[in-house]
Structure formats: C-alpha cells, structure tokens
Write a protein that holds these residues in place. Structure first.
Motif, PDB file in Angstrom:
ATOM      1  N   SER A 127      18.795  48.052  96.311  1.00 36.88           N
ATOM      2  CA  SER A 127      18.746  47.128  95.183  1.00 36.88           C
ATOM      3  C   SER A 127      17.733  47.571  94.145  1.00 36.88           C
ATOM      4  CB  SER A 127      18.404  45.718  95.675  1.00 36.88           C
ATOM      5  OG  SER A 127      19.392  45.233  96.554  1.00 36.88           O
ATOM      6  N   VAL A 128      16.535  47.973  94.597  1.00 34.23           N
ATOM      7  CA  VAL A 128      15.496  48.411  93.662  1.00 34.23           C
ATOM      8  C   VAL A 128      15.939  49.670  92.929  1.00 34.23           C
ATOM      9  CG1 VAL A 128      13.142  49.300  93.478  1.00 34.23           C
ATOM     10  CG2 VAL A 128      13.614  47.331  94.937  1.00 34.23           C
ATOM     11  N   ALA A 129      16.497  50.622  93.662  1.00 34.73           N
ATOM     12  CA  ALA A 129      16.951  51.867  93.040  1.00 34.73           C
ATOM     13  C   ALA A 129      18.074  51.599  92.043  1.00 34.73           C
ATOM     14  CB  ALA A 129      17.409  52.853  94.108  1.00 34.73           C
ATOM     15  N   ALA A 130      19.009  50.720  92.407  1.00 34.54           N
ATOM     16  CA  ALA A 130      20.117  50.403  91.504  1.00 34.54           C
ATOM     17  C   ALA A 130      19.625  49.697  90.256  1.00 34.54           C
ATOM     18  CB  ALA A 130      21.148  49.530  92.228  1.00 34.54           C
ATOM     19  N   PHE A 131      18.669  48.790  90.416  1.00 36.24           N
ATOM     20  CA  PHE A 131      18.149  48.066  89.257  1.00 36.24           C
ATOM     21  C   PHE A 131      17.423  49.015  88.311  1.00 36.24           C
ATOM     22  CE2 PHE A 131      15.047  45.503  86.941  1.00 36.24           C
ATOM     23  CZ  PHE A 131      15.844  44.473  86.472  1.00 36.24           C
ATOM     24  N   ALA A 132      16.568  49.887  88.863  1.00 34.72           N
ATOM     25  CA  ALA A 132      15.832  50.839  88.032  1.00 34.72           C
ATOM     26  C   ALA A 132      16.790  51.791  87.319  1.00 34.72           C
ATOM     27  CB  ALA A 132      14.827  51.618  88.875  1.00 34.72           C
ATOM     28  N   SER A 133      17.804  52.264  88.029  1.00 32.31           N
ATOM     29  CA  SER A 133      18.788  53.157  87.418  1.00 32.31           C
ATOM     30  C   SER A 133      19.506  52.469  86.267  1.00 32.31           C
ATOM     31  CB  SER A 133      19.812  53.620  88.456  1.00 32.31           C
ATOM     32  OG  SER A 133      19.195  54.377  89.469  1.00 32.31           O
ATOM     33  N   ASN A 134      19.808  51.179  86.456  1.00 34.93           N
ATOM     34  CA  ASN A 134      20.480  50.423  85.413  1.00 34.93           C
ATOM     35  C   ASN A 134      19.608  50.313  84.162  1.00 34.93           C
ATOM     36  OD1 ASN A 134      22.962  48.312  85.143  1.00 34.93           O
ATOM     37  ND2 ASN A 134      21.180  47.556  84.034  1.00 34.93           N
TER      38      ASN A 134
ATOM     39  N   LEU B  50      24.809  46.524 102.008  1.00 39.43           N
ATOM     40  CA  LEU B  50      24.496  47.948 102.054  1.00 39.43           C
ATOM     41  C   LEU B  50      25.529  48.780 101.294  1.00 39.43           C
ATOM     42  CD1 LEU B  50      23.442  48.279 105.807  1.00 39.43           C
ATOM     43  CD2 LEU B  50      22.070  47.636 103.829  1.00 39.43           C
ATOM     44  N   TRP B  51      26.542  48.115 100.735  1.00 38.55           N
ATOM     45  CA  TRP B  51      27.628  48.813 100.060  1.00 38.55           C
ATOM     46  C   TRP B  51      27.409  48.831  98.548  1.00 38.55           C
ATOM     47  CZ3 TRP B  51      33.288  46.745  99.572  1.00 38.55           C
ATOM     48  CH2 TRP B  51      34.127  47.776  99.170  1.00 38.55           C
ATOM     49  N   GLN B  52      27.176  47.625  97.996  1.00 33.75           N
ATOM     50  CA  GLN B  52      26.940  47.463  96.565  1.00 33.75           C
ATOM     51  C   GLN B  52      28.028  48.146  95.732  1.00 33.75           C
ATOM     52  OE1 GLN B  52      22.902  48.341  95.445  1.00 33.75           O
ATOM     53  NE2 GLN B  52      22.048  47.081  97.051  1.00 33.75           N
ATOM     54  N   ALA B  53      29.264  47.937  96.149  1.00 28.50           N
ATOM     55  CA  ALA B  53      30.391  48.557  95.447  1.00 28.50           C
ATOM     56  C   ALA B  53      30.610  47.965  94.074  1.00 28.50           C
ATOM     57  CB  ALA B  53      31.659  48.419  96.278  1.00 28.50           C
ATOM     58  N   ASP B  54      30.122  46.742  93.844  1.00 29.86           N
ATOM     59  CA  ASP B  54      30.378  46.107  92.548  1.00 29.86           C
ATOM     60  C   ASP B  54      29.173  46.153  91.629  1.00 29.86           C
ATOM     61  OD1 ASP B  54      28.752  44.304  93.795  1.00 29.86           O
ATOM     62  OD2 ASP B  54      30.145  42.627  93.720  1.00 29.86           O
ATOM     63  N   VAL B  55      28.192  47.010  91.933  1.00 30.27           N
ATOM     64  CA  VAL B  55      27.081  47.182  91.001  1.00 30.27           C
ATOM     65  C   VAL B  55      27.611  47.900  89.767  1.00 30.27           C
ATOM     66  CG1 VAL B  55      24.857  48.299  90.594  1.00 30.27           C
ATOM     67  CG2 VAL B  55      25.327  47.229  92.798  1.00 30.27           C
ATOM     68  N   GLU B  56      27.414  47.279  88.606  1.00 33.65           N
ATOM     69  CA  GLU B  56      27.967  47.876  87.378  1.00 33.65           C
ATOM     70  C   GLU B  56      27.249  49.199  87.094  1.00 33.65           C
ATOM     71  OE1 GLU B  56      28.025  43.381  86.752  1.00 33.65           O
ATOM     72  OE2 GLU B  56      26.671  44.839  87.614  1.00 33.65           O
TER      73      GLU B  56
END
Length: 402
Positions: free
Chosen positions: A61-68, A396-402
C-alpha cells in the motif's frame, strides 16, 4: 500532491524504499507492538502478523501510494484508499492513532536504510506518510459520520438467535439486536467485524461478509473454519464454530466495505469460488428484497456440491429473481442435484457460458481464482473498471490500484 521540494527526493529514493519495504514493514510492526502492545487487543489480527500478510499489505500500500504521487500527481489512488478506509472504520480506528504509526514507521525506514535517510529524505517521506494518513482520516471521518457514530461507538452487542451448519466447515450465524440504538441497514456486499475475546484475554477482530439482506432487527454472517494445510487453526473461526451457541452475545461493528452492488441498471455477473460465495449471497438477497428484474448470472466453483455453502439460500434467491441463472463448476465431477442452468467439471472456465453484454462483474474467492477469472474477462474485452473484487484479509493483490 507532493511539494516541489519533496517530489524529486521521493522519486529518487522510491526504488530503494520499495526494494526494502518488506523489511521496513516487519521492523515497523515489531517496534510498534513492543511500545504499544495494547494495539494487539481488538485492532490488529495477530494471525495476519504471524503469516506476514499484514506486513506485505502495508508494504504494498505504501509503495503503491508513493508511486501514484510520482506518476499521477494530483490524483489519489481512490480505490486503494477506499478499501483501507472501510477496513479501518470497521475496526474503530481513531485519528490520533496515525501519529503512533507515523513515529514507528519513520523509525523503521531510518533503521533499515541507515545513513541513506538524510534529513531531506526523512522530510520527503514524512510528507508522503501524512498525505496518505490525512486522506484516510478524512475518508474515515466521512464513513463514521454517514453511520452517525464515532470510532468508539462503532461496536454494539448482538445475540445469536440461530446457528446453522451449512457444511462441515461452514456455519451461518443469525444475530438479533438487543438494544434500542438505531440500526442502519447494510449495503449489498458489505461485511461486519466480529470482535472475539480469546482465552488469553486479548480481543481479536475478524471480518465476515453479511450473507442476507438486513431486516432492521437481524443480521446474518457466515464463517468458514480455518484449519488444515499444515497451518495452525484460525483462532477466531475455531472459537465461533466450537464455543459460540444460540443465546450467546457477540460484539460486532457496523457494516462497512466498499465492494458493494451498485444500481447501474445493467446485467450483473457474480463469479465466486469456495467461501467467496458469501458476499455474493448477500448481494443476491438484496436483489430479491428490492424486486430486481435485472439479468443476473451467478458462476460458482467448489470442490463438490456438499462443499457449496449457502447453496439452498442461493437456489431459492435465484428462483425468486425473474431473470437469474446459476452455473456451477465442481472439481470432483459434473454432478448436481440443484436446479442449475449448467454444471461443469473442473475449474471455472468463463468461456463455457455466454456472458451478457455490458455487465458489471463481482469476484470473490482465492487470489489465483480471481486473477484467472479477471484475466479471462479482460481478454474477452470486459473493461477493468467493470470488474470489482473482494479479498478476505489483507489485500495482497491490489489489482484495482489505478
């Protein structure tokens, strides 16, 4: 939105943080629970701590948020935040607890990365954290307000009125309210958190999908006994199956969950496997209650018919809907006693059925199952935006993270 000062620093350090985020998450939780053991009482699922699932979810979640923040400035990952916010609201998370998380997460980043964490790097990642934290705090404030509660009043007592054995491993609980507080009905597909006192005195929370539309006085949820495969038995599911009986009182949260059935007026396709049938059962029940005339398809996979939990409720609800059909896949053979539109042997293969055009899709089941079905749907031209999925436990999938 990241400041101009922090953006280049986060962009430059994101690869090294991402490479070490799992170790950062592990040290973070260990350090925080040492300082605040009370957080293990009623908030954190210690089973997920032991398995490492919670650490993986936080890291992702943290990595995905920062990347976004770097790749899509000015636009937050709404689905990611919504999923987390609903889970937090179901646990009664308070705004002040974000400061505790901040202090221990920043400590873990510095502890893992050492001298690479200069004051400038620390300040930049501090900004990332608070952007995510305030987005969640604001969302959770809205969720509490919509329910007319505070984090402290999310919980209430319910008495077990019925305990129904669905299969040898699945039990349904029907509970009734025992106070005069206002009950707001759930949305189709939502879950409640059950907070169970364990033999060692620590309360443990678990989320369970609501499997029937609310009537204002009762709620129904269904629990699979977690055991086997060389793993320790699930402590909460074991207690619910073996020790909780009619007349006992359970502590439950209000309903939350962002994967809900929307009234878009289009056909609906549910695809589930195993205990993933539970949110689908709740959605079907709501459709029956609403007198829906939509085209509905339920695709379900299981080991065999005797393992198909809630099948009698499902069949009755399918029959009550004027344009609904049920298709099943059984690993142990294409044999059924149910009035289904089709039965197949083996794993679910959506190419074996004719799917409606412009449908909304809802998936629930083990991650490999959902990944395979989602990929097959996208291959057939279904837009990713039309596919929602529910994950039991940390995502653990986060397939719908934009």
């Amino acid at each position: 939105m990241l400041s101009d000062r922090s953006r280049p620093i986060v962009e430059a350090t994101l690869p090294v943080v991402a490479d070490n985020i799992k170790e950062i998450a592990e040290r973070f939780y260990r350090h925080m629970f040492t300082a605040h053991p009370e957080l293990l009482d009623g908030i954190f699922n210690r089973g997920n701590q032991v398995s490492g699932a919670q650490q993986q979810a936080l890291a992702g979640s943290v990595a995905a948020f920062a990347s976004n923040l770097i790749n899509r400035p000015g636009r937050l990952p709404d689905r990611l935040l919504s999923r987390i916010g609903h889970k937090h609201a179901s646990l009664g998370i308070r705004p002040d607890q974000y400061q505790i998380v901040h202090d221990h997460l920043m400590w873990a980043i510095a502890d893992v990365l050492g001298d690479a964490v200069t004051p400038e790097v620390a300040a930049a990642w501090d900004e990332v954290y608070w952007l995510m934290a305030y987005a969640l705090i604001n969302q959770e404030r809205g969720l509490y307000s919509a329910r007319g509660v505070t984090p402290e009043t999310v919980w209430r007592q319910w008495e077990v009125e019925q305990k129904i054995t669905e299969t040898p491993e699945v039990v349904t609980f029907v509970v009734k309210r025992i106070d005069d507080r206002l009950v707001k009905t759930s949305l189709p597909g939502q879950y409640v958190t059950v907070q169970m006192p364990m033999p060692d005195g620590v309360r443990q929370p678990r989320q369970y999908s609501l499997t029937r539309a609310d009537d204002g006085e009762h709620r129904q949820f269904t629990v699979k006994w977690v055991h086997g495969d060389g793993k320790p038995d699930g402590e909460v599911s074991t207690l619910l199956h073996n020790a909780v009986n009619v007349g006992d009182v359970l502590t439950m949260s209000l309903p939350f969950g962002d994967v809900v059935l929307y009234d878009a007026g289009c056909p609906v396709v549910f695809a589930s496997a195993g205990i993933g049938i539970t949110p689908m059962a709740g959605m079907l029940s709501h459709l029956v209650t609403a007198g829906s005339h939509l085209q509905i398809m339920l695709l379900h996979a299981d080991a065999d018919e005797d393992s198909f939990a809630l099948r009698h409720q499902i069949v009755a609800d399918i029959a009550a809907l004027p344009d609904a059909s049920l298709y099943v896949w059984y690993e142990h053979g294409a044999e059924t006693r149910l009035p289904v539109a089709g039965v197949f042997a083996g794993l679910m293969d959506v190419s074996q059925v004719t799917l409606p055009d412009n449908a909304a899709y809802y998936l629930c089941g083990p991650l490999p199952f959902m990944s395979a079905v989602r990929s097959a749907l996208i291959e057939r031209g279904v837009p990713a935006r039309d596919i929602q999925y529910e994950v039991f436990g940390p995502d653990l999938w986060q397939a719908d993270v934009e």
